[in-house]
Design a protein around this motif. Structure first.
Motif, short mmCIF file in Angstrom:
data_model
loop_
_atom_site.label_atom_id
_atom_site.label_comp_id
_atom_site.label_asym_id
_atom_site.label_seq_id
_atom_site.Cartn_x
_atom_site.Cartn_y
_atom_site.Cartn_z
N GLY A 29 0.81 -1.22 0.00
CA GLY A 29 0.00 0.00 0.00
C GLY A 29 0.84 1.25 0.00
O GLY A 29 0.56 2.21 -0.74
N VAL A 30 1.88 1.29 0.81
CA VAL A 30 2.75 2.45 0.86
C VAL A 30 3.53 2.59 -0.44
O VAL A 30 3.73 3.70 -0.94
N LEU A 31 3.95 1.48 -1.02
CA LEU A 31 4.67 1.52 -2.29
C LEU A 31 3.79 2.06 -3.40
O LEU A 31 4.21 2.93 -4.19
N ILE A 32 2.55 1.62 -3.47
CA ILE A 32 1.62 2.11 -4.49
C ILE A 32 1.33 3.59 -4.26
O ILE A 32 1.30 4.38 -5.21
N TRP A 33 1.15 4.00 -3.00
CA TRP A 33 0.91 5.40 -2.69
C TRP A 33 2.10 6.26 -3.13
O TRP A 33 1.91 7.34 -3.70
N ALA A 34 3.31 5.80 -2.86
CA ALA A 34 4.50 6.57 -3.20
C ALA A 34 4.68 6.67 -4.71
O ALA A 34 5.12 7.70 -5.22
N LEU A 35 4.35 5.62 -5.43
CA LEU A 35 4.50 5.65 -6.88
C LEU A 35 3.45 6.52 -7.56
O LEU A 35 3.68 6.99 -8.68
N ARG A 36 2.33 6.75 -6.91
CA ARG A 36 1.27 7.55 -7.50
C ARG A 36 1.41 9.04 -7.21
O ARG A 36 0.63 9.84 -7.72
N LYS A 38 2.59 12.83 -7.46
CA LYS A 38 2.94 13.64 -8.63
C LYS A 38 4.31 14.27 -8.43
O LYS A 38 4.70 14.64 -7.32
N ARG A 39 5.05 14.40 -9.52
CA ARG A 39 6.41 14.94 -9.46
C ARG A 39 6.42 16.39 -8.94
O ARG A 39 7.30 16.77 -8.20
N ALA A 40 5.42 17.17 -9.33
CA ALA A 40 5.37 18.57 -8.89
C ALA A 40 5.20 18.66 -7.37
O ALA A 40 5.81 19.52 -6.72
N ASP A 41 4.39 17.79 -6.81
CA ASP A 41 4.20 17.79 -5.35
C ASP A 41 5.49 17.39 -4.63
O ASP A 41 5.82 17.95 -3.59
N LEU A 42 6.21 16.43 -5.19
CA LEU A 42 7.47 16.01 -4.58
C LEU A 42 8.52 17.11 -4.66
O LEU A 42 9.28 17.32 -3.71
N ASP A 43 8.57 17.81 -5.79
CA ASP A 43 9.54 18.89 -5.93
C ASP A 43 9.25 20.04 -4.98
O ASP A 43 10.16 20.61 -4.39
N SER A 44 7.98 20.37 -4.81
CA SER A 44 7.64 21.46 -3.89
C SER A 44 7.91 21.06 -2.44
O SER A 44 8.35 21.89 -1.65
N ALA A 45 7.68 19.81 -2.09
CA ALA A 45 7.97 19.35 -0.74
C ALA A 45 9.48 19.30 -0.49
O ALA A 45 9.94 19.57 0.62
N ALA A 46 10.24 18.96 -1.52
CA ALA A 46 11.69 18.90 -1.37
C ALA A 46 12.29 20.29 -1.18
O ALA A 46 13.33 20.44 -0.53
N ALA A 47 11.65 21.31 -1.73
CA ALA A 47 12.19 22.66 -1.63
C ALA A 47 11.75 23.38 -0.36
O ALA A 47 12.24 24.47 -0.08
N LEU A 48 10.87 22.82 0.42
CA LEU A 48 10.35 23.49 1.62
C LEU A 48 11.44 23.87 2.62
O LEU A 48 11.42 25.00 3.13
N PRO A 49 12.39 23.02 2.93
CA PRO A 49 13.40 23.42 3.92
C PRO A 49 14.30 24.55 3.42
O PRO A 49 14.96 25.22 4.21
N LEU A 50 14.34 24.78 2.13
CA LEU A 50 15.23 25.79 1.57
C LEU A 50 14.57 27.14 1.40
O LEU A 50 15.25 28.13 1.14
N LYS A 51 13.25 27.20 1.52
CA LYS A 51 12.53 28.46 1.33
C LYS A 51 12.70 29.36 2.54
O LYS A 51 12.73 28.91 3.68
N ASP A 52 12.81 30.67 2.27
CA ASP A 52 12.85 31.64 3.36
C ASP A 52 11.43 31.91 3.83
O ASP A 52 10.49 31.96 3.04
N ASP A 53 11.28 32.07 5.12
CA ASP A 53 9.97 32.42 5.66
C ASP A 53 9.67 33.87 5.34
O ASP A 53 10.54 34.72 5.37
N GLU A 54 8.43 34.13 5.04
CA GLU A 54 8.02 35.51 4.82
C GLU A 54 7.98 36.22 6.16
O GLU A 54 7.48 35.70 7.14
#
Length: 65
Positions: A29-36, A38-54
Motif C-alpha cells: 500500500g505504501v509503495l503504491i501510494w509513493a509511486l502515485r 505527482k512529481r510537482a508535489d514532490l519537488d515542492s515538498a523537497a524545496a520546503l526546507p530551503l525556502k525563506d519564511d516571509e
C-alpha cells in the motif's frame, strides 16, 4: 520451555501468517501510494526546507508581552 508453551496454544501458526500478510499489505500500500505521487508535489515538498519564511510585521494584536 517456550516451545512447550507455543505447542499448547491452539492456532499459533495463524498469527505468524496473519502478521506476514499484514506486513506485505501495508508495504504494498505504501509503495503504491509513493509511486502515485505527482512529481510537482514532490519537488515542492523537497524545496520546503530551503525556502525563506516571509516576514510578517508584528502588530500589537500578535505581540506576546
Amino acid at each position: 520451555m517456550i516451545q512447550d508453551v507455543l505447542h499448547h496454544i491452539g492456532g499459533v501458526a495463524n498469527y505468524g501468517i496473519l502478521s506476514l500478510f499484514l506486513f506485505f499489505a501495508v508495504f504494498a500500500g505504501v509503495l503504491i501510494w509513493a509511486l502515485r505521487l505527482k512529481r510537482a508535489d514532490l519537488d515542492s515538498a523537497a524545496a520546503l526546507p530551503l525556502k525563506d519564511d516571509e516576514t510578517i510585521p508584528i502588530t500589537s494584536e500578535h505581540r506576546y508581552d
